[in-house]
Structure formats: structure tokens, C-alpha cells
Design a protein around this motif. Sequence first.
Motif, PDB file in Angstrom:
ATOM      1  N   ARG A   1      36.520-127.658 -57.945  1.00  0.00           N
ATOM      2  CA  ARG A   1      36.429-127.173 -59.324  1.00  0.00           C
ATOM      3  C   ARG A   1      35.087-126.465 -59.531  1.00  0.00           C
ATOM      4  O   ARG A   1      35.013-125.453 -60.232  1.00  0.00           O
ATOM      5  CB  ARG A   1      36.573-128.340 -60.305  1.00  0.00           C
ATOM      6  N   ALA A   2      34.039-126.994 -58.914  1.00  0.00           N
ATOM      7  CA  ALA A   2      32.727-126.364 -58.997  1.00  0.00           C
ATOM      8  C   ALA A   2      32.747-124.976 -58.349  1.00  0.00           C
ATOM      9  O   ALA A   2      32.081-124.044 -58.833  1.00  0.00           O
ATOM     10  CB  ALA A   2      31.672-127.241 -58.322  1.00  0.00           C
ATOM     11  N   SER A   3      33.511-124.818 -57.286  1.00  0.00           N
ATOM     12  CA  SER A   3      33.617-123.512 -56.625  1.00  0.00           C
ATOM     13  C   SER A   3      34.302-122.500 -57.533  1.00  0.00           C
ATOM     14  O   SER A   3      33.870-121.342 -57.637  1.00  0.00           O
ATOM     15  CB  SER A   3      34.398-123.648 -55.314  1.00  0.00           C
ATOM     16  N   TYR A   4      35.379-122.925 -58.200  1.00  0.00           N
ATOM     17  CA  TYR A   4      36.068-122.037 -59.138  1.00  0.00           C
ATOM     18  C   TYR A   4      35.168-121.724 -60.334  1.00  0.00           C
ATOM     19  O   TYR A   4      35.186-120.607 -60.863  1.00  0.00           O
ATOM     20  CB  TYR A   4      37.374-122.672 -59.611  1.00  0.00           C
ATOM     21  N   HIS A   5      34.402-122.707 -60.757  1.00  0.00           N
ATOM     22  CA  HIS A   5      33.493-122.513 -61.880  1.00  0.00           C
ATOM     23  C   HIS A   5      32.442-121.458 -61.526  1.00  0.00           C
ATOM     24  O   HIS A   5      32.122-120.570 -62.337  1.00  0.00           O
ATOM     25  CB  HIS A   5      32.818-123.835 -62.252  1.00  0.00           C
ATOM     26  N   ALA A   6      31.892-121.545 -60.307  1.00  0.00           N
ATOM     27  CA  ALA A   6      30.888-120.580 -59.868  1.00  0.00           C
ATOM     28  C   ALA A   6      31.469-119.174 -59.801  1.00  0.00           C
ATOM     29  O   ALA A   6      30.826-118.194 -60.214  1.00  0.00           O
ATOM     30  CB  ALA A   6      30.331-120.991 -58.508  1.00  0.00           C
ATOM     31  N   LEU A   7      32.696-119.052 -59.290  1.00  0.00           N
ATOM     32  CA  LEU A   7      33.345-117.750 -59.189  1.00  0.00           C
ATOM     33  C   LEU A   7      33.618-117.165 -60.569  1.00  0.00           C
ATOM     34  O   LEU A   7      33.365-115.978 -60.818  1.00  0.00           O
ATOM     35  CB  LEU A   7      34.654-117.882 -58.403  1.00  0.00           C
ATOM     36  N   THR A   8      34.107-117.983 -61.479  1.00  0.00           N
ATOM     37  CA  THR A   8      34.388-117.530 -62.836  1.00  0.00           C
ATOM     38  C   THR A   8      33.108-117.145 -63.567  1.00  0.00           C
ATOM     39  O   THR A   8      33.060-116.137 -64.287  1.00  0.00           O
ATOM     40  CB  THR A   8      35.129-118.623 -63.628  1.00  0.00           C
ATOM     41  N   THR A   9      32.067-117.930 -63.389  1.00  0.00           N
ATOM     42  CA  THR A   9      30.777-117.630 -64.008  1.00  0.00           C
ATOM     43  C   THR A   9      30.248-116.283 -63.526  1.00  0.00           C
ATOM     44  O   THR A   9      29.715-115.492 -64.315  1.00  0.00           O
ATOM     45  CB  THR A   9      29.752-118.739 -63.686  1.00  0.00           C
ATOM     46  N   GLU A  10      30.393-116.019 -62.250  1.00  0.00           N
ATOM     47  CA  GLU A  10      29.950-114.744 -61.678  1.00  0.00           C
ATOM     48  C   GLU A  10      30.684-113.573 -62.326  1.00  0.00           C
ATOM     49  O   GLU A  10      30.069-112.557 -62.679  1.00  0.00           O
ATOM     50  CB  GLU A  10      30.196-114.746 -60.168  1.00  0.00           C
ATOM     51  N   ILE A  11      32.000-113.723 -62.495  1.00  0.00           N
ATOM     52  CA  ILE A  11      32.791-112.656 -63.120  1.00  0.00           C
ATOM     53  C   ILE A  11      32.357-112.441 -64.569  1.00  0.00           C
ATOM     54  O   ILE A  11      32.185-111.299 -65.023  1.00  0.00           O
ATOM     55  CB  ILE A  11      34.290-113.009 -63.060  1.00  0.00           C
ATOM     56  N   LEU A  12      32.183-113.524 -65.299  1.00  0.00           N
ATOM     57  CA  LEU A  12      31.770-113.419 -66.691  1.00  0.00           C
ATOM     58  C   LEU A  12      30.387-112.785 -66.812  1.00  0.00           C
ATOM     59  O   LEU A  12      30.150-111.945 -67.690  1.00  0.00           O
ATOM     60  CB  LEU A  12      31.765-114.808 -67.340  1.00  0.00           C
ATOM     61  N   ARG A  13      29.473-113.174 -65.947  1.00  0.00           N
ATOM     62  CA  ARG A  13      28.118-112.625 -65.985  1.00  0.00           C
ATOM     63  C   ARG A  13      28.151-111.119 -65.744  1.00  0.00           C
ATOM     64  O   ARG A  13      27.480-110.342 -66.449  1.00  0.00           O
ATOM     65  CB  ARG A  13      27.239-113.307 -64.944  1.00  0.00           C
ATOM     66  N   ASP A  14      28.938-110.699 -64.759  1.00  0.00           N
ATOM     67  CA  ASP A  14      29.056-109.267 -64.466  1.00  0.00           C
ATOM     68  C   ASP A  14      29.693-108.522 -65.642  1.00  0.00           C
ATOM     69  O   ASP A  14      29.285-107.402 -65.962  1.00  0.00           O
ATOM     70  CB  ASP A  14      29.895-109.050 -63.205  1.00  0.00           C
ATOM     71  N   GLY A  15      30.693-109.143 -66.266  1.00  0.00           N
ATOM     72  CA  GLY A  15      31.349-108.511 -67.403  1.00  0.00           C
ATOM     73  C   GLY A  15      30.433-108.360 -68.601  1.00  0.00           C
ATOM     74  O   GLY A  15      30.485-107.351 -69.316  1.00  0.00           O
ATOM     75  N   MET A  16      29.583-109.344 -68.830  1.00  0.00           N
ATOM     76  CA  MET A  16      28.621-109.257 -69.916  1.00  0.00           C
ATOM     77  C   MET A  16      27.572-108.190 -69.620  1.00  0.00           C
ATOM     78  O   MET A  16      27.165-107.430 -70.512  1.00  0.00           O
ATOM     79  CB  MET A  16      27.959-110.619 -70.134  1.00  0.00           C
ATOM     80  N   ALA A  17      27.153-108.103 -68.358  1.00  0.00           N
ATOM     81  CA  ALA A  17      26.143-107.117 -67.971  1.00  0.00           C
ATOM     82  C   ALA A  17      26.679-105.692 -68.102  1.00  0.00           C
ATOM     83  O   ALA A  17      25.934-104.776 -68.473  1.00  0.00           O
ATOM     84  CB  ALA A  17      25.682-107.378 -66.534  1.00  0.00           C
ATOM     85  N   SER A  18      27.977-105.504 -67.809  1.00  0.00           N
ATOM     86  CA  SER A  18      28.566-104.169 -67.874  1.00  0.00           C
ATOM     87  C   SER A  18      29.040-103.809 -69.274  1.00  0.00           C
ATOM     88  O   SER A  18      29.406-102.660 -69.533  1.00  0.00           O
ATOM     89  CB  SER A  18      29.757-104.079 -66.912  1.00  0.00           C
ATOM     90  N   GLY A  19      29.050-104.793 -70.166  1.00  0.00           N
ATOM     91  CA  GLY A  19      29.515-104.546 -71.522  1.00  0.00           C
ATOM     92  C   GLY A  19      31.014-104.727 -71.702  1.00  0.00           C
ATOM     93  O   GLY A  19      31.546-104.512 -72.794  1.00  0.00           O
ATOM     94  N   GLU A  20      31.719-105.153 -70.627  1.00  0.00           N
ATOM     95  CA  GLU A  20      33.166-105.372 -70.733  1.00  0.00           C
ATOM     96  C   GLU A  20      33.473-106.611 -71.577  1.00  0.00           C
ATOM     97  O   GLU A  20      34.472-106.654 -72.281  1.00  0.00           O
ATOM     98  CB  GLU A  20      33.783-105.543 -69.339  1.00  0.00           C
ATOM     99  N   PHE A  21      32.620-107.631 -71.459  1.00  0.00           N
ATOM    100  CA  PHE A  21      32.807-108.870 -72.201  1.00  0.00           C
ATOM    101  C   PHE A  21      31.673-109.038 -73.208  1.00  0.00           C
ATOM    102  O   PHE A  21      30.529-108.659 -72.936  1.00  0.00           O
ATOM    103  CB  PHE A  21      32.800-110.079 -71.262  1.00  0.00           C
ATOM    104  N   PRO A  22      31.969-109.602 -74.358  1.00  0.00           N
ATOM    105  CA  PRO A  22      30.912-109.866 -75.340  1.00  0.00           C
ATOM    106  C   PRO A  22      30.027-111.022 -74.874  1.00  0.00           C
ATOM    107  O   PRO A  22      30.440-111.822 -74.028  1.00  0.00           O
ATOM    108  CB  PRO A  22      31.697-110.239 -76.601  1.00  0.00           C
ATOM    109  N   PRO A  23      28.816-111.128 -75.413  1.00  0.00           N
ATOM    110  CA  PRO A  23      27.922-112.228 -75.044  1.00  0.00           C
ATOM    111  C   PRO A  23      28.569-113.585 -75.348  1.00  0.00           C
ATOM    112  O   PRO A  23      29.219-113.756 -76.371  1.00  0.00           O
ATOM    113  CB  PRO A  23      26.691-112.001 -75.933  1.00  0.00           C
ATOM    114  N   GLN A  24      28.410-114.526 -74.433  1.00  0.00           N
ATOM    115  CA  GLN A  24      28.950-115.869 -74.631  1.00  0.00           C
ATOM    116  C   GLN A  24      28.253-116.843 -73.700  1.00  0.00           C
ATOM    117  O   GLN A  24      27.517-116.441 -72.791  1.00  0.00           O
ATOM    118  CB  GLN A  24      30.454-115.901 -74.407  1.00  0.00           C
ATOM    119  N   HIS A  25      28.474-118.127 -73.930  1.00  0.00           N
ATOM    120  CA  HIS A  25      27.865-119.181 -73.116  1.00  0.00           C
ATOM    121  C   HIS A  25      28.605-119.221 -71.781  1.00  0.00           C
ATOM    122  O   HIS A  25      29.770-119.626 -71.712  1.00  0.00           O
ATOM    123  CB  HIS A  25      27.987-120.519 -73.841  1.00  0.00           C
TER     124      HIS A  25
END
Length: 222
Positions: free
Chosen positions: A130-154
Motif C-alpha cells: 500500500r505504501a508503494s501505491y501511495h508513493a506512486l500516486t503521490t508522485e503523479i499528484l505532485r507532477d500534476g500540481m506542478a504542471s497545473g493539471e491538478f489544483p493545489p491539495q494535500h
Amino acid sequence: MAYRSTEKTRAAQAQRRAALLTEATALVASGGFSAATVKAIAEKCQVSVGSVYSYFDGSADLLAAVFRVGADQELAAVRAAVDNADGAADRLRALVETFARRAIKGRQLAWSLLFEPVDPRIDAERLTYRASYHALTTEILRDGMASGEFPPQHLEVTAAALIGAISESLTGRLSPTHAVTADSTDDARTVEAILRFCLHGIGFVGHDNPASSATPIEGTHR
């Protein structure tokens, strides 16, 4: 010559251990961890029960190894799909769709890996993956926030919520008590519904995604 003999012996032992794990994983995929008894594995491999135990430190160690084999192949498939996608939104779609589709297709194995009550060792292994999936998902979200695709979030909270939503939404579908049908349309609707929820949950609104008409979530924060 003695060194070469030792290397050959080790290679043969590794091969036999791998064969035992392959048969054990097949038993789990067809009947759950309860079906993967040492006796059943020994019969499948045409070896003695004692021979099986010579490769594992008890049945709990065997089941933990079987879990890792199954979990590794599922995580590898999800990671490959994510790596082949472009952009954060498509990577998140790949994660959700690959995980959900593979779970529905191989529902007994998915049920066993995610939910089947077995042994505390398996629960510990589940937390690791579960920690591995969490790390992968976090990476995607971080990239999306950096590119402006996703709004800022925790990041950590959102990633955990997405992983929980994906797995929990499949609970009824994967349950051994759920009636199996050959309706692929229903399978597709299930996957689309999970994807829609996840995209809506992170506040993503695109032109070509199932959640394109959804209203972004308010009150997100970094």
C-alpha cells in the motif's frame, strides 16, 4: 569444480523454489490463500510436504512469499501502464484503470491480495505494498500540481484517499459472494465510475475525461 557445483546447486534450488511459488500463486488465484495449503502445493509439484518446508520457514513464510509474487506482478503492471502514459492526468487514469480492470479480471487473486483474512504476516505485507501505491500516486499528484493539471491539495491525504477509494469501491465486486457475470459492459461501467470519482475528487476537469462535467472540489490545500 567445487565452486561451480555450488553455483549449480544454488541455481537448481532457486528454480525449484520458484516453481513452488508459481504453483502456490496459481492455487491462490483460483481458490484463495485457504486453497494454497502445503499439501496442495506439494501435490501440484509432485514433491513431498517435507520438501516444500525445506524452502520456506513454515506456512506463514510460504504464504507471505506467495503474496509478494502476486502483489509484485500487479504493481509492476500498474507501474508499466503509468510509465507509458503522458501527463499527470493520463498517468492517474492509467493507474486507476489498470488496477481496477486487472482486479475485476482476476477477482479471486485480487480479493486474496486485498481483503482475504489470512495471517498477520500478510497484513504486514499489505501495508508495504500500500505504501508503494501511495508513493506512486503521490508522485503523479505532485507532477500534476506542478504542471497545473491538478489544483493545489494535500498530497499525502489525497493519495491515501484515492488508494482507499479504488480498493474499497471494488470490495463488493471482488467478494466471493458476488455473482459472477459475463457482462463486460458492467465491468467497464464500474471502472469508469471509479475513475470519475477519483478525477472529481482531486478537482480535475478535462475536455476528454469521464469527470469533465464535474465541479472541482472546493477547499483543497497544500
